[in-house]
Scaffold this motif. Structure first.
Motif: not given
Length: 304
Positions: A110-119
Motif C-alpha cells: 500500500w505504501l508503494d502505491q501511496f508513494q507512487q502517487a506522491h513521489p
C-alpha cells in the motif's frame, strides 16, 4: 531567541542517540554541532544532554524539553505546508511505526502505491510489535491495533470494524478437524504471540448476544506476530489473528477461517500521534488512503 537549527540538532541527537550521527545527517561538523548544543543549553540555562566518550543520554530537563522542541518543529512544518496550500505536491519525510505482520504483509504494498502517487514524499518505516514511544522515538505517527493506553495521545480510526478470526492451514484442519464451537479449541495446537511480555492466550467470542472467553494453549509462542502467522500458513496450528493480517492468506487459500458464525474480539486499527499539530496534509492523505484500502478488505469479512 532559540535557533531553529539548534532545535533540529537537539531533536535528532536525542532520536539517534549520538551527536556525531546527528551532525553527519545534518551535514555539519562535530565542532559546529557541539557548539549548537552548547548554545541551546546556555539559552535555556539547563543541561539537556549528558555525554561521555561512549554514551549519551538526556537529562530529566532534556526529556521534558524534547517534547516541546518536537512540537515547535512540527508546528513550523505545518505552517509551511499550510502556506504552500493544495497546489503543491506533498513532500518531506513521514516517519511511520506499524505492527510487524500488518506492516510487512499489508502495509508495504500500500505504501508503494501511496508513494507512487506522491513521489516527492519520503517514508521511514519502523516495524515492530513493541509499542513505539511517540514522545521519544523518531516517529510521526503509529498504526496500532486497539485504543492507546495513554489518553494524551491522539487516535484517529482507520479500520474501526476490524476483528480477530480463528484460522489455520487447510492441511491442518484436514488432519486435526475443524472446531465447530470455541470450546473445541482446547483440543487444538494454538499458536500464540506475546505483547508487552504477556502471552495472549485468552481468546474471546460473541454469538447471539452472548460472550464467552477461554484460555488456549499450544507448543509455539513468539513476540513477532508475523512469525505466528507464518507458522499457521505452514500448518503448525491454529491462530487468532486480525482479519486485516490474514485476509490475503484466506483469499489465496493458504489459510481457512473456522468458527465464522462467531464474532471474534474487536481489533480496531487506529492512526496514533502525540500531538494534533502532527496531523499534516501527508498524514491526512495517508489516513484517507489506508481507510479506503482497509474498507475493501473489511467488505469481504467472513463473519456475519
Amino acid at each position: 531567541m532559540l535557533r531553529l537549527d539548534d532545535l533540529t540538532l537537539f531533536t535528532r541527537t536525542a532520536e539517534l542517540g549520538s551527536l556525531s550521527a546527528a551532525a553527519r545527517e545534518l551535514d555539519i561538523s562535530p565542532a559546529v554541532a557541539s557548539a549548537g548544543l552548547k548554545r541551546l543549553e546556555q539559552q535555556l540555562q539547563v543541561r539537556l544532554i549528558l555525554r561521555s566518550t561512549r554514551s549519551l543520554r538526556l537529562t530529566p530537563e532534556g526529556e521534558q524539553f524534547l517534547a516541546h522542541a518536537r512540537s515547535a518543529l512540527h508546528s513550523l512544518e505545518s505552517g509551511r505546508q499550510a502556506l504552500a496550500g493544495g497546489k503543491a505536491a506533498i513532500s518531506g519525510v513521514l516517519q511511520i511505526a506499524a505492527p510487524s505482520d500488518f506492516g510487512r504483509n499489508v502495509l508495504l504494498p500500500w505504501l508503494d502505491q501511496f508513494q507512487q502517487a506522491h513521489p516527492q514524499l519520503s517514508l521511514r518505516l519502523l516495524l515492530s510489535d513493541h509499542v513505539a514511544d511517540l514522545f521519544r522515538q523518531p516517529v510521526d505517527i503509529a498504526l496500532r491495533y486497539g485504543e492507546p493506553e495513554d489518553s494524551s495521545l491522539v487516535a484517529l480510526p482507520v479500520a474501526a470494524g476490524n476483528r480477530r478470526v480463528v484460522c489455520a492451514a487447510p492441511a491442518y484442519f484436514a488432519h486435526h478437524g475443524q472446531p465447530r464451537q470455541p470450546e473445541e479449541l482446547r483440543g487444538h495446537n494454538c499458536l500464540l504471540y506475546m505483547l508487552g511480555g504477556r502471552v495472549h492466550d485468552r481468546w474471546s467470542f460473541v454469538r447471539g448476544g452472548e460472550s464467552q472467553a477461554l484460555t488456549v494453549s499450544g507448543d509455539r509462542v513468539s513476540d513477532d506476530a508475523d512469525v505466528v502467522r507464518r507458522w499457521a500458513v505452514a500448518g503448525q496450528g491454529v491462530v487468532y489473528k486480525s482479519w486485516l493480517d490474514v485476509a490475503a492468506d484466506v483469499e489465496a487459500g493458504r489459510l481457512q477461517v473456522a468458527l465464522a458464525d462467531y464474532r471474534g474480539e474487536a481489533t480496531p486499527l487506529n492512526l496514533i500521534c502525540a500531538h494534533r499539530d502532527q496531523l499534516s496534509k501527508p498524514v491526512h492523505l495517508l489516513r484517507e488512503f489506508l481507510q479506503q484500502r482497509c474498507a475493501e478488505l473489511l467488505a469481504r469479512v467472513p463473519w456475519a
